[in-house]
Design a protein around this motif. Structure first.
Motif, PDB file in Angstrom:
ATOM      1  N   GLY A 120      45.986  55.290  14.584  1.00 35.25           N
ATOM      2  CA  GLY A 120      45.264  55.067  13.337  1.00 35.25           C
ATOM      3  C   GLY A 120      44.712  56.374  12.779  1.00 35.25           C
ATOM      4  O   GLY A 120      44.472  57.331  13.519  1.00 35.25           O
ATOM      5  N   TYR A 121      44.491  56.405  11.478  1.00 32.17           N
ATOM      6  CA  TYR A 121      43.920  57.590  10.843  1.00 32.17           C
ATOM      7  C   TYR A 121      42.585  57.950  11.501  1.00 32.17           C
ATOM      8  O   TYR A 121      42.327  59.107  11.817  1.00 32.17           O
ATOM      9  CB  TYR A 121      43.706  57.348   9.341  1.00 32.17           C
ATOM     10  CG  TYR A 121      44.988  57.192   8.565  1.00 32.17           C
ATOM     11  CD1 TYR A 121      45.687  58.302   8.109  1.00 32.17           C
ATOM     12  CD2 TYR A 121      45.501  55.935   8.260  1.00 32.17           C
ATOM     13  CE1 TYR A 121      46.860  58.165   7.388  1.00 32.17           C
ATOM     14  CE2 TYR A 121      46.674  55.784   7.539  1.00 32.17           C
ATOM     15  CZ  TYR A 121      47.347  56.897   7.104  1.00 32.17           C
ATOM     16  OH  TYR A 121      48.510  56.774   6.394  1.00 32.17           O
ATOM     17  N   ALA A 134      38.641  60.103   8.592  1.00 31.47           N
ATOM     18  CA  ALA A 134      39.902  59.355   8.474  1.00 31.47           C
ATOM     19  C   ALA A 134      40.607  59.635   7.155  1.00 31.47           C
ATOM     20  O   ALA A 134      41.839  59.794   7.125  1.00 31.47           O
ATOM     21  CB  ALA A 134      39.650  57.861   8.642  1.00 31.47           C
ATOM     22  N   GLN A 135      39.849  59.709   6.049  1.00 34.68           N
ATOM     23  CA  GLN A 135      40.489  59.995   4.758  1.00 34.68           C
ATOM     24  C   GLN A 135      41.075  61.401   4.730  1.00 34.68           C
ATOM     25  O   GLN A 135      42.143  61.620   4.176  1.00 34.68           O
ATOM     26  CB  GLN A 135      39.507  59.810   3.607  1.00 34.68           C
ATOM     27  CG  GLN A 135      39.243  58.349   3.303  1.00 34.68           C
ATOM     28  CD  GLN A 135      38.372  58.186   2.076  1.00 34.68           C
ATOM     29  OE1 GLN A 135      37.364  58.865   1.924  1.00 34.68           O
ATOM     30  NE2 GLN A 135      38.764  57.272   1.201  1.00 34.68           N
ATOM     31  N   GLY A 138      44.312  61.335   6.352  1.00 37.69           N
ATOM     32  CA  GLY A 138      45.316  60.834   5.417  1.00 37.69           C
ATOM     33  C   GLY A 138      45.808  61.929   4.487  1.00 37.69           C
ATOM     34  O   GLY A 138      47.011  62.042   4.224  1.00 37.69           O
ATOM     35  N   GLU A 157      47.264  52.526   9.369  1.00 39.32           N
ATOM     36  CA  GLU A 157      45.903  52.044   9.150  1.00 39.32           C
ATOM     37  C   GLU A 157      45.430  51.241  10.354  1.00 39.32           C
ATOM     38  O   GLU A 157      46.230  50.590  11.038  1.00 39.32           O
ATOM     39  CB  GLU A 157      45.859  51.187   7.884  1.00 39.32           C
ATOM     40  CG  GLU A 157      46.168  51.997   6.640  1.00 39.32           C
ATOM     41  CD  GLU A 157      46.229  51.152   5.379  1.00 39.32           C
ATOM     42  OE1 GLU A 157      46.172  49.911   5.470  1.00 39.32           O
ATOM     43  OE2 GLU A 157      46.346  51.757   4.307  1.00 39.32           O
ATOM     44  N   SER A 158      44.124  51.256  10.587  1.00 35.94           N
ATOM     45  CA  SER A 158      43.575  50.552  11.755  1.00 35.94           C
ATOM     46  C   SER A 158      43.749  49.036  11.656  1.00 35.94           C
ATOM     47  O   SER A 158      43.798  48.352  12.668  1.00 35.94           O
ATOM     48  CB  SER A 158      42.100  50.899  11.937  1.00 35.94           C
ATOM     49  OG  SER A 158      41.371  50.531  10.791  1.00 35.94           O
ATOM     50  N   ASP A 159      43.907  48.504  10.446  1.00 36.97           N
ATOM     51  CA  ASP A 159      44.084  47.057  10.289  1.00 36.97           C
ATOM     52  C   ASP A 159      45.548  46.627  10.419  1.00 36.97           C
ATOM     53  O   ASP A 159      45.899  45.486  10.172  1.00 36.97           O
ATOM     54  CB  ASP A 159      43.517  46.591   8.951  1.00 36.97           C
ATOM     55  CG  ASP A 159      44.267  47.146   7.745  1.00 36.97           C
ATOM     56  OD1 ASP A 159      45.279  47.869   7.922  1.00 36.97           O
ATOM     57  OD2 ASP A 159      43.839  46.871   6.617  1.00 36.97           O
ATOM     58  N   GLY A 163      49.859  52.207   5.672  1.00 36.59           N
ATOM     59  CA  GLY A 163      49.288  53.377   5.020  1.00 36.59           C
ATOM     60  C   GLY A 163      50.318  53.969   4.079  1.00 36.59           C
ATOM     61  O   GLY A 163      51.354  53.365   3.814  1.00 36.59           O
TER      62      GLY A 163
END
Length: 187
Positions: A120-121, A134-135, A138, A157-159, A163
Motif C-alpha cells: 500500500g502507499y 502516502a500521497q 503516490g 491502495e490500502s482498501d 490506485g
C-alpha cells in the motif's frame, strides 16, 4: 521483442535508447554509462519523440547516431520478464532522473517489494520513515522514470483499489496478472 534505437550524446555522457515490443506494448528504454535511466510506456512515434526531447533536456544530451549496446541486457531481461521467466531485474540503474524523497521511495520499492506481491502507499511511506506521506508516495510512483523495472505497478491502495498508474490501469492490471497478483484480464 523487436528493437529499434540510437544514441543521444551529451558533453559528459551518452544516452542510448531503443524501442522494444513487450507484453504491454512498445517500451522506450534509455541507458547512460551508469545504467538504465528511463522506461517509457506506449512508445509510439509521438510519445517516443517527446520522451527523447525530455531526456535530452534533463540529461543535457543531443542526438547522435551510434549505439554502444548497453541496452542488450535490459532488453533481454524484460523479454524474460514478459515471458514469465524472470522475477527480478538485475541491471544497473541510473537514478539521475529522480532525487530526494522520490528517489528514497523508489529505491525502497526496487529492493523491498518482490515479484508477486503488492504494497500500500501508506505501507511504503512507513517503510521509508514517513508514515504520513502516502500521497507523496503516490506522487513518487507517478514520477518513476523506470516503471516495470522499478515496479510501481506493485503499489496499490490500502482498501484494495489499484490506485493510479502512468501506463494506464489496464497496463497495471496486466502486469499484476503476469505476476499472479490478479486474475488474467479477459480480452
Amino acid at each position: 521483442m523487436s528493437v529499434a534505437g540510437r544514441t543521444v550524446s551529451g558533453m559528459d555522457s551518452t544516452v542510448e535508447w531503443a524501442v522494444v515490443d513487450s507484453g504491454i506494448g512498445p517500451l522506450l528504454l534509455a541507458a547512460t554509462e551508469r545504467g538504465l535511466v528511463s522506461v517509457v510506456f506506449h512508445a509510439r512515434e509521438g510519445v517516443r519523440e517527446r520522451a527523447l526531447e525530455r531526456l535530452a533536456g534533463q540529461l543535457g544530451a543531443e542526438p547522435a547516431e551510434s549505439a554502444t549496446g548497453r541496452l542488450a541486457e535490459p532488453i533481454r531481461q524484460l523479454a524474460e520478464y514478459f515471458s514469465g521467466g524472470r522475477r527480478e531485474f538485475r541491471v544497473p540503474l541510473d537514478w539521475a532522473l529522480t532525487t530526494g524523497f522520490n528517489r528514497q521511495v523508489l529505491r525502497e520499492l526496487a529492493g523491498g517489494v518482490p515479484y508477486g506481491t503488492v504494497v500500500g502507499y501508506g505501507d511504503l511511506a512507513r517503510s521509508v520513515g514517513q508514515p504520513g506521506a502516502a500521497q507523496a508516495v503516490g506522487a513518487a510512483m507517478g514520477a518513476n522514470p523506470l516503471p516495470v523495472v522499478v515496479p510501481c505497478h506493485r503499489v496499490v491502495e490500502s482498501d484494495g483499489g489499484l490506485g493510479g498508474f502512468g501506463g494506464g490501469l489496464e497496463t497495471k492490471r496486466t502486469l499484476l496478472a503476469l505476476e499472479g497478483v490478479l486474475p488474467q484480464p479477459l480480452f
